[in-house]
Design a protein around this motif. Structure first.
Motif, PDB file in Angstrom:
ATOM      1  N   LYS A 123       0.945  -1.214   0.376  1.00 28.48           N
ATOM      2  CA  LYS A 123       0.499  -0.156   0.188  1.00 28.48           C
ATOM      3  C   LYS A 123       0.668   1.172  -0.169  1.00 28.48           C
ATOM      4  O   LYS A 123       2.235   1.664   0.057  1.00 28.48           O
ATOM      5  CB  LYS A 123      -0.815  -0.733   1.541  1.00 28.48           C
ATOM      6  CG  LYS A 123      -2.241  -1.263   1.129  1.00 28.48           C
ATOM      7  CD  LYS A 123      -3.327  -1.423   2.909  1.00 28.48           C
ATOM      8  CE  LYS A 123      -3.666  -2.048   2.523  1.00 28.48           C
ATOM      9  NZ  LYS A 123      -4.772  -2.279   3.627  1.00 28.48           N
ATOM     10  N   GLY A 124       0.479   1.938  -0.160  1.00 31.74           N
ATOM     11  CA  GLY A 124       1.109   4.146  -0.566  1.00 31.74           C
ATOM     12  C   GLY A 124       1.907   4.302   0.683  1.00 31.74           C
ATOM     13  O   GLY A 124       2.198   5.099   1.326  1.00 31.74           O
ATOM     14  N   ASP A 125       0.956   3.494   1.475  1.00 31.57           N
ATOM     15  CA  ASP A 125       1.324   4.253   3.215  1.00 31.57           C
ATOM     16  C   ASP A 125       2.431   3.246   3.689  1.00 31.57           C
ATOM     17  O   ASP A 125       3.040   4.278   4.312  1.00 31.57           O
ATOM     18  CB  ASP A 125       0.239   4.789   4.208  1.00 31.57           C
ATOM     19  CG  ASP A 125      -1.478   4.796   3.732  1.00 31.57           C
ATOM     20  OD1 ASP A 125      -1.405   6.242   2.725  1.00 31.57           O
ATOM     21  OD2 ASP A 125      -2.065   4.225   4.455  1.00 31.57           O
ATOM     22  N   ALA A 126       2.612   2.375   3.413  1.00 33.13           N
ATOM     23  CA  ALA A 126       3.544   1.592   3.887  1.00 33.13           C
ATOM     24  C   ALA A 126       4.463   2.340   3.438  1.00 33.13           C
ATOM     25  O   ALA A 126       6.188   1.138   3.327  1.00 33.13           O
ATOM     26  CB  ALA A 126       3.283  -0.130   3.464  1.00 33.13           C
TER      27      ALA A 126
END
Length: 91
Positions: A87-90
């Motif tokens: 995911k983009g957040d990680a």
């Protein structure tokens, strides 16, 4: 049968191959093999042979018990590696 990867397998039975340090450590500490136990050595190019393992001070050698054989199935197996996108957040 336990296996070990070696750089090259001798063409005649009775010859000895020095096992790489990592392979020797894995055979002794992880698999807990003992002296003169039978293993199968592979060279990474489709050749294999039965051998008996002989432990020395810090290393080990494998004495071949037979002439190396070739398994064409080992050479023709493609390896597929799949990776997932995180995911983009990680990132």
């Amino acid at each position: 049968m336990r296996r070990a990867l070696v750089p090259q397998i001798p063409n005649h039975p009775g010859h000895k191959v020095v096992l790489p340090e990592g392979e020797a450590r894995h055979l002794t500490q992880v698999l807990r093999l003992r002296n003169n136990e039978e293993i199968e050595i592979l060279d990474g190019q489709g050749h294999y042979a039965r051998a008996k393992i002989v432990f020395q001070d810090r290393g080990a050698t494998a004495e071949t018990l037979e002439t190396p054989q070739t398994n064409p199935k080992l050479l023709s197996q493609p390896i597929h590696l799949y990776m997932s996108i995180i995911k983009g957040d990680a990132m």
